[in-house]
Design an enzyme around this catalytic site. Sequence first.
Site, PDB file in Angstrom:
ATOM      1  N   GLU A 237       0.861  -1.192   0.000  1.00  0.00           N
ATOM      2  CA  GLU A 237       0.000   0.000   0.000  1.00  0.00           C
ATOM      3  C   GLU A 237       0.888   1.230   0.000  1.00  0.00           C
ATOM      4  O   GLU A 237       2.014   1.188   0.502  1.00  0.00           O
ATOM      5  CB  GLU A 237      -0.854   0.054   1.286  1.00  0.00           C
ATOM      6  CG  GLU A 237      -1.872  -1.047   1.394  1.00  0.00           C
ATOM      7  CD  GLU A 237      -2.635  -0.981   2.724  1.00  0.00           C
ATOM      8  OE1 GLU A 237      -2.323  -0.096   3.552  1.00  0.00           O
ATOM      9  OE2 GLU A 237      -3.515  -1.807   2.925  1.00  0.00           O
TER      10      GLU A 237
ATOM     11  N   LYS B 205       2.424   4.415   1.472  1.00  0.00           N
ATOM     12  CA  LYS B 205       2.587   4.965   2.825  1.00  0.00           C
ATOM     13  C   LYS B 205       2.469   6.473   2.692  1.00  0.00           C
ATOM     14  O   LYS B 205       3.375   7.140   2.211  1.00  0.00           O
ATOM     15  CB  LYS B 205       3.947   4.578   3.417  1.00  0.00           C
ATOM     16  CG  LYS B 205       4.110   5.063   4.859  1.00  0.00           C
ATOM     17  CD  LYS B 205       5.431   4.589   5.445  1.00  0.00           C
ATOM     18  CE  LYS B 205       5.536   4.764   6.937  1.00  0.00           C
ATOM     19  NZ  LYS B 205       5.242   6.067   7.467  1.00  0.00           N
TER      20      LYS B 205
ATOM     21  N   ARG C 161      -2.030   9.741  11.400  1.00  0.00           N
ATOM     22  CA  ARG C 161      -2.866   8.551  11.562  1.00  0.00           C
ATOM     23  C   ARG C 161      -4.088   8.914  12.399  1.00  0.00           C
ATOM     24  O   ARG C 161      -3.961   9.527  13.448  1.00  0.00           O
ATOM     25  CB  ARG C 161      -2.050   7.481  12.273  1.00  0.00           C
ATOM     26  CG  ARG C 161      -2.727   6.139  12.364  1.00  0.00           C
ATOM     27  CD  ARG C 161      -1.750   5.140  12.955  1.00  0.00           C
ATOM     28  NE  ARG C 161      -2.241   3.799  12.883  1.00  0.00           N
ATOM     29  CZ  ARG C 161      -1.461   2.720  12.926  1.00  0.00           C
ATOM     30  NH1 ARG C 161      -0.164   2.840  13.033  1.00  0.00           N
ATOM     31  NH2 ARG C 161      -1.979   1.507  12.881  1.00  0.00           N
TER      32      ARG C 161
ATOM     33  N   ARG D  62      -2.542   8.701  16.908  1.00  0.00           N
ATOM     34  CA  ARG D  62      -1.683   7.533  17.099  1.00  0.00           C
ATOM     35  C   ARG D  62      -1.383   7.329  18.580  1.00  0.00           C
ATOM     36  O   ARG D  62      -1.191   6.224  19.040  1.00  0.00           O
ATOM     37  CB  ARG D  62      -0.381   7.766  16.323  1.00  0.00           C
ATOM     38  CG  ARG D  62       0.611   6.643  16.412  1.00  0.00           C
ATOM     39  CD  ARG D  62       1.917   7.100  15.774  1.00  0.00           C
ATOM     40  NE  ARG D  62       2.901   6.056  15.773  1.00  0.00           N
ATOM     41  CZ  ARG D  62       3.597   5.680  16.831  1.00  0.00           C
ATOM     42  NH1 ARG D  62       3.381   6.222  18.006  1.00  0.00           N
ATOM     43  NH2 ARG D  62       4.509   4.731  16.716  1.00  0.00           N
TER      44      ARG D  62
ATOM     45  N   GLU E 201      -5.206   7.635   7.116  1.00  0.00           N
ATOM     46  CA  GLU E 201      -4.175   8.653   7.182  1.00  0.00           C
ATOM     47  C   GLU E 201      -4.822   9.931   6.648  1.00  0.00           C
ATOM     48  O   GLU E 201      -5.319   9.951   5.515  1.00  0.00           O
ATOM     49  CB  GLU E 201      -2.981   8.206   6.315  1.00  0.00           C
ATOM     50  CG  GLU E 201      -1.739   9.003   6.505  1.00  0.00           C
ATOM     51  CD  GLU E 201      -0.898   8.611   7.740  1.00  0.00           C
ATOM     52  OE1 GLU E 201      -1.302   7.756   8.543  1.00  0.00           O
ATOM     53  OE2 GLU E 201       0.183   9.205   7.888  1.00  0.00           O
TER      54      GLU E 201
ATOM     55  N   ARG F   3       4.399  -3.907  17.562  1.00  0.00           N
ATOM     56  CA  ARG F   3       5.230  -3.618  16.395  1.00  0.00           C
ATOM     57  C   ARG F   3       5.782  -4.954  15.946  1.00  0.00           C
ATOM     58  O   ARG F   3       6.475  -5.617  16.709  1.00  0.00           O
ATOM     59  CB  ARG F   3       6.364  -2.667  16.767  1.00  0.00           C
ATOM     60  CG  ARG F   3       7.098  -2.119  15.548  1.00  0.00           C
ATOM     61  CD  ARG F   3       8.238  -1.193  15.912  1.00  0.00           C
ATOM     62  NE  ARG F   3       7.853   0.107  16.434  1.00  0.00           N
ATOM     63  CZ  ARG F   3       7.419   1.139  15.685  1.00  0.00           C
ATOM     64  NH1 ARG F   3       7.308   1.005  14.382  1.00  0.00           N
ATOM     65  NH2 ARG F   3       7.115   2.281  16.239  1.00  0.00           N
TER      66      ARG F   3
HETATM   67  P1  ATP Z   1       6.665   6.472  10.888  1.00  0.00           P
HETATM   68  O1  ATP Z   1       7.616   7.283  11.689  1.00  0.00           O
HETATM   69  O2  ATP Z   1       7.301   5.725   9.756  1.00  0.00           O
HETATM   70  O3  ATP Z   1       5.415   7.195  10.480  1.00  0.00           O
HETATM   71  P2  ATP Z   1       5.337   5.190  13.142  1.00  0.00           P
HETATM   72  O4  ATP Z   1       6.172   4.748  14.306  1.00  0.00           O
HETATM   73  O5  ATP Z   1       4.430   6.363  13.332  1.00  0.00           O
HETATM   74  O6  ATP Z   1       6.263   5.328  11.868  1.00  0.00           O
HETATM   75  P3  ATP Z   1       4.769   2.692  11.958  1.00  0.00           P
HETATM   76  O7  ATP Z   1       3.759   1.664  12.262  1.00  0.00           O
HETATM   77  O8  ATP Z   1       6.170   2.296  12.169  1.00  0.00           O
HETATM   78  O9  ATP Z   1       4.387   4.010  12.742  1.00  0.00           O
HETATM   79  O10 ATP Z   1       4.597   3.164  10.459  1.00  0.00           O
HETATM   80  C1  ATP Z   1       3.333   3.234   9.938  1.00  0.00           C
HETATM   81  C2  ATP Z   1       2.792   4.653   9.973  1.00  0.00           C
HETATM   82  O11 ATP Z   1       2.618   5.101   8.654  1.00  0.00           O
HETATM   83  C3  ATP Z   1       1.426   4.670  10.626  1.00  0.00           C
HETATM   84  O12 ATP Z   1       1.496   5.073  11.969  1.00  0.00           O
HETATM   85  C4  ATP Z   1       0.595   5.610   9.761  1.00  0.00           C
HETATM   86  O13 ATP Z   1       0.517   6.888  10.346  1.00  0.00           O
HETATM   87  C5  ATP Z   1       1.380   5.762   8.477  1.00  0.00           C
HETATM   88  N1  ATP Z   1       0.732   5.180   7.276  1.00  0.00           N
HETATM   89  C6  ATP Z   1       0.640   5.789   6.087  1.00  0.00           C
HETATM   90  N2  ATP Z   1       0.067   4.996   5.183  1.00  0.00           N
HETATM   91  C7  ATP Z   1      -0.227   3.837   5.802  1.00  0.00           C
HETATM   92  C8  ATP Z   1      -0.814   2.614   5.378  1.00  0.00           C
HETATM   93  N3  ATP Z   1      -1.198   2.402   4.103  1.00  0.00           N
HETATM   94  N4  ATP Z   1      -0.941   1.616   6.294  1.00  0.00           N
HETATM   95  C9  ATP Z   1      -0.538   1.797   7.569  1.00  0.00           C
HETATM   96  N5  ATP Z   1       0.034   2.930   8.021  1.00  0.00           N
HETATM   97  C10 ATP Z   1       0.193   3.947   7.157  1.00  0.00           C
END
Ligand code: ATP
Length: 588
Positions: free
Chosen positions: A250, A252, A257, A272, A302, A417
Amino acid sequence: MQFSLISDTFEKMEATTKRLELTQHLVDLFKATPRESISKIVYLIQGKLRPDFEGIELGVAEKLAIRAIAKSSGSSVKKIQDIFVEDGDLGHAASKALEQKTQTTFIKQQITAERVYDTLLKIAKLEGARSQDMKMKYISSLLNDATPQEAKFILKIAMGTLRLGIADNTVMDALAIAYTGSRTNREKLEAAYNVSSDLGRVAEIVAEKNLDGLKEFHVSLFSPIRPMLAERVKSAKEAEEKLGKEFAAEYKLDGERVQIHLGGDKVVLFSRRLENITSHYPDIVENITKALKTEEIILEAEAVAINENTGEFLPFQELMHRRRKYNIDRIVSQYPITVNLFDIMYLNGKDLLNSTYEERRKKLEDITVENEFVKLVPKIIVRSENEVEDFLENGINAGCEGLMLKVLDAPYRAGARGSNWLKLKREYRNELGDSLDLVVIGAFFGKGRRTGRYGTLLLSTYNQEKDTFESICKVGTGFTDENLDQFYQILSSKVTLKKNPRIESGMEPDVWFEPELVIEIVASEITLSPVHTCAKDSVRKGSGLALRFPKFTGKIRDEKAPEDASTDQEVVTLYKNQKKVTQDVSEV
Ligand code: ATP
């Protein structure tokens, strides 16, 4: 329940870092706690008063606390300030001041844990012109009846500086032992916590009804679910090795979030970090139902800022404008967004956490009617490294950060995680593999164009085991003028007179901050360092790790708590991978 039971326990916990001992102290405390008070005690241990999503903050300022200590101890404000400067902790200042108290007071009321909790809750809810005076009176009334040791912990709780060195997992271990007789039941408590995000309530139910009670916990509307998180990978090849022959890819997107709860006419949004952010997005509240063919639902999306004329995605930073209390309507039209759905956890009374990704995505597609405002996150099924690369290229061209790669038959693992979700970002693949989210712990004043602002920031990683922040680099590049102003505004309220004891740094900046603000950094390389304390001794005795050529990416990670920052262990892994690459190259 006497508050001294709690302060004695906290005192013992401060004296050890051994997890087994910490757990045992909590077990003893829980066994001595009346059932009706257990939730309050658990919140206090977590350093809060209610679960995060209720948005109740302690809100006691340093100055006010100093005045309260002065009043209760009969000392001058100046004297308390002096003790505080010398010692750096208001809890200690309170206990010292009370020990030195010259006036004798008459026999006082013994202080109960319930009274401390209830008073702090009253303080948190106070608003308006006279609230500062009232807060001061409440704190001072507690201190009047407290022993020096009790005063120390009342202040630490009120100031949010209680650091017991334990994570939620340790609290759950102790609850499992105290109420179910075995630590192995921790997982069942964790499952309840993951769907309720309320450890106080989990404790209350398990204390009252034992394991049977935990069956009461289901995914339910308007209680946020702890989010599932991803592991990072450096390349499509690595993803393929981890995920096998066929998996989902998908886009990103680079936004915020948002967990959307919809039931009847009511819409509630969580971040989040599980804070209630409904007021930031009145446009989602108003428009989300138009795109959904159902009435009761929990979704994840998102929210991404867009350029309305071109439809292009804009950087995450644009969403910062939404974090405000007033004039939100103007901001909504000035900074429009789209809502991009990527998961569903609940549908019309049915918990979908155990459904597979494929089933959940299918349901999401079935109930969504896409429009200009609400969209499904673009997704394809991939079978080879090349397909991942192609999709990544498309994603980057469309303004995404990279890809999320997801196992097709995996459930939604709330609060974890793990490798069922992987994230692949492009920009840094050839350098560190990813950006790092680091905590600002100090700053050096700027010169020239930067006079009067912070010119260079001192940054740290988070050490989960020790619950400390270890310095990893100074950063002075990547800042725009606007950033410099913004940093000054945000950080000047976080300046502390002394270094917070959770900070470990070999460097002395001009000012220290409470470790709260998380920012995103890229760098060219990780090197051994005699000065920085990140992962000290892990790679080489006497050396820590540092970032070479660090640069601010422009992103303030507002949605991250300091404990969500990159950890020393992640940096060690990146360091080792980097070494491997260098070796591989030199071997060729
Ligand atoms: P990052 O700093 O990379 O945003 P994170 O620690 O907030 O990471 P992770 O689970 O590691 O969270 O990375 C996924 C993040 O990416 C989610 O928290 C969300 O906000 C964002 N995101 C964007 N697109 C998607 C998607 N298609 N599916 C899931 N998460 C997504």
